[in-house]
Scaffold this active site. Sequence first.
Site, PDB file in Angstrom:
ATOM      1  N   ASP A 517      -9.344  47.041 -42.334  1.00  0.00           N
ATOM      2  CA  ASP A 517      -9.832  48.119 -41.466  1.00  0.00           C
ATOM      3  C   ASP A 517     -11.202  48.563 -41.970  1.00  0.00           C
ATOM      4  O   ASP A 517     -11.370  48.911 -43.149  1.00  0.00           O
ATOM      5  CB  ASP A 517      -8.864  49.306 -41.471  1.00  0.00           C
ATOM      6  N   LEU A 518     -12.209  48.505 -41.089  1.00  0.00           N
ATOM      7  CA  LEU A 518     -13.564  48.932 -41.439  1.00  0.00           C
ATOM      8  C   LEU A 518     -13.616  50.451 -41.414  1.00  0.00           C
ATOM      9  O   LEU A 518     -13.483  51.072 -40.353  1.00  0.00           O
ATOM     10  CB  LEU A 518     -14.572  48.326 -40.456  1.00  0.00           C
ATOM     11  N   ASP A 560     -11.944  48.508 -35.041  1.00  0.00           N
ATOM     12  CA  ASP A 560     -12.413  48.395 -36.421  1.00  0.00           C
ATOM     13  C   ASP A 560     -11.414  47.639 -37.291  1.00  0.00           C
ATOM     14  O   ASP A 560     -11.456  47.741 -38.507  1.00  0.00           O
ATOM     15  CB  ASP A 560     -12.649  49.794 -37.002  1.00  0.00           C
TER      16      ASP A 560
END
Length: 823
Positions: A517-518, A560
Amino acid sequence: MTLRQKTVGIIGVTVLTLIILLSAVSHLMLMRSLNELEEQNTTRNVERVLDALSGNILNLNMLAGDWAGWDDTHAFIVDGNDEYIKANLVDSTFPEIDLNLILYIDTSGYIVYGKCFDLGSGTEVPVPVGILEHIQPDSVLLDHEDEDSSLTGILLLPEGPLLLASRPILTSEFEGPIRGTLIMGRYLDSTQIDRLARKTHLSLAVHRLDQPQTEPDIQEALAQVSEEQPIFRRVQNSEFMAGYVAVDDIYGNPALLWRVDVPREIYKQSVIGSRVFLASLIVSGVVVGLLIVLMLDRFVLSRLADLNKNISSIGQSGYPGERVEIQGNDELSRLAASVNVMLDRLERSQEQLRDSEERYRTIFETTQMATVIVDEDKTISLANSQFEQFSGYSRPEVEGRMSWKEIVHPDDLAMMEEYHRLRRVDPKAVPRTYEFRFVDRHGTVYDTLVTIAMIPGTTKSVASLLDITERKQAEERLKYISLHDSLTGLYNRAYFEQELSRLDGGRQAPVGLIVCDLDALKFVNDTVGHDTGDALLKAAADVVQGCFRTGDMVARIGGDEFAVLLPRSDEAAVEQAYRRIKDAINAHNANHPELPLSISVGYAVTRETVSLQDLYKAADNNMYREKLHNSEKTRSATIKILTKALETRDFISDGHADRLQNLVAVLGRATGVSDARINDLKLLAQFHDIGKVGIPDQILFKPGSLSPEEQLEMHRHSEIGYRIAQSVPDLILIADWILKHHEWWNGGGYPLGLKREEIPLECRIFSIADAYDAITNDRPYRKARTHREAVNELLRGSGTQFDPLLVEKFVELHSSFFVIHPD
């Protein structure tokens, strides 16, 4: 041949022609009417099936209404008491009311209770995950504006099509207040379809429209069904006619295609009737013909001998323009006249034949498709000009010399030779249209669609060729786009879920799953802009993809979020992949400090009793656990990105922030501000204009003065900066100062119109330092001014824009124009 024989022949041909014409006309008229009746019958049967389906859904809606409008349900949605569950939601209830799913949802969208039951096995199963995506606070399933509200229809889930009914939960008097929503669902499985088939006495088939359809009849039906023609009818064979109709889901999107097979009883009766009628015509024709021959033989043929010479002359000349000359007004003369009429028709027929040959030759030459005629020995006997352009060969090189094998790709040759052989044995045994690879004179290969038909009465065939290379390439591009994310080039969520389902059979166990997950992407998009957010996504995709082989399944499964599927990988292998990702992130941040990545990573590995859906949840939970541990790193990366944004859109790269930090530190100490607050003042000096990331460049960097509208837009940067600072833990302490750093001493500032001591001391200090630095340094709209001019400007603004005591202190500190150095 004698005259009598010719006469008998003419009569026979005439009678036969009449029989054929009458048979053809009657068959055409009869079949047209019967076809309309057959189509009407098919339409009625399709409507019966739709009525039966609507009745099933109506029954489900009434059942949901009875349960939703009940005091016990009205109380249960609030207290969730177990007695209600034990009394009403036991396993035996579901088969009794033919129900698979029931959900109790309160007004906030929270599922108070849910249960799913497999009617086939008689056991409780988990509530399908697919329906949870449709249970959101703003979902149409939960949107009940009044007590009479209801929603019914079909919902496509990965587990299968679901008939559902949604009703508001009311009292037994069907009165409010509405305390939530009751949803009942019944899978449209093979049992339900068989039940509908028995009820309607028809054969039914259902196809999901969210899945690829390869059957030709389904593809044809999908192309034909529309709002103007909701029902498409198609003859399957001599036994059945099929009716197709598309049924929408609860969102109004096509969900299911129903096929109803209707026996062709009308057709069968028409075939029998046509045969009886044809037999009657033949018998009648034979009887009439014999009578005519007998009558002519007795009353006419003996006199026709005199005409033999004239008719023989006409026959020898071969020119139908000649006429028989017979005097008189009796039967013989009328016969001669009839012969002349026949000759006239024969002349016109030959003219029409010549015209027809010319017409077909013109069509062959002017058609836009490359067309050839092929002999039984595979030689191309005739080719048109389009074939010359397509193949690169001239007609003299092709016609009578070239075999079609020379223009076929070697890999397709065996198939086409077999088709060529079978077509001359039984044309129906091979497809009339198919694809192959065409090789032109220069060796260029084209994807080609060929349509071949036998020329009646010969062993020749005519083939039309259409270049579909671009279409095939477009199909490949569309296939790629459907399975890949357009921004990063990784696989998309649809392909990820397809692979997840494929691997769920356990044949490639153990399966590892890594979820990445960004961090802070939404914040970056909202503050710095989507271009920077996209750059972060691409960088994250490159980092993750770079840790794996080209063929490995790396997908972007959310805005994301990324995922990596690792079949046949134990925990050690998956952990090693996890370490590679973390090392790659650190390497990227070392090489690209201007665009640092903060990525939370979690992984999980299947065990014997764990499904891949549960595996995904486990990996996702592990990822969020790491996200909580890495909150400090995320904030550090966010601060770096904000600093980079200021360097790009403001003047920090020219030393603006550094100069301001020096100025506010000196003035702050001179006015007794504590060291801790001075450090916050320095932070304000660095990020006071962070809100300018939300101001358009054409205003921010305008070389001239701003218009009133542009000034109002520029004033918004204080409020934008306040919201950004509130979102970053390290900037929360100065968020209020960012909001108020443009307030004036006399209340004429913005955005709140504060005055005097209502303005924080730090903001009053900062406004003087900021004004001084702005005057003594270049701006897009003017050049830098001298120290003395700057001091004079501050003195003019004393008591209006600036705190007079602080202006006096600042001028005193700068009276000798010394350079201020940081500590």
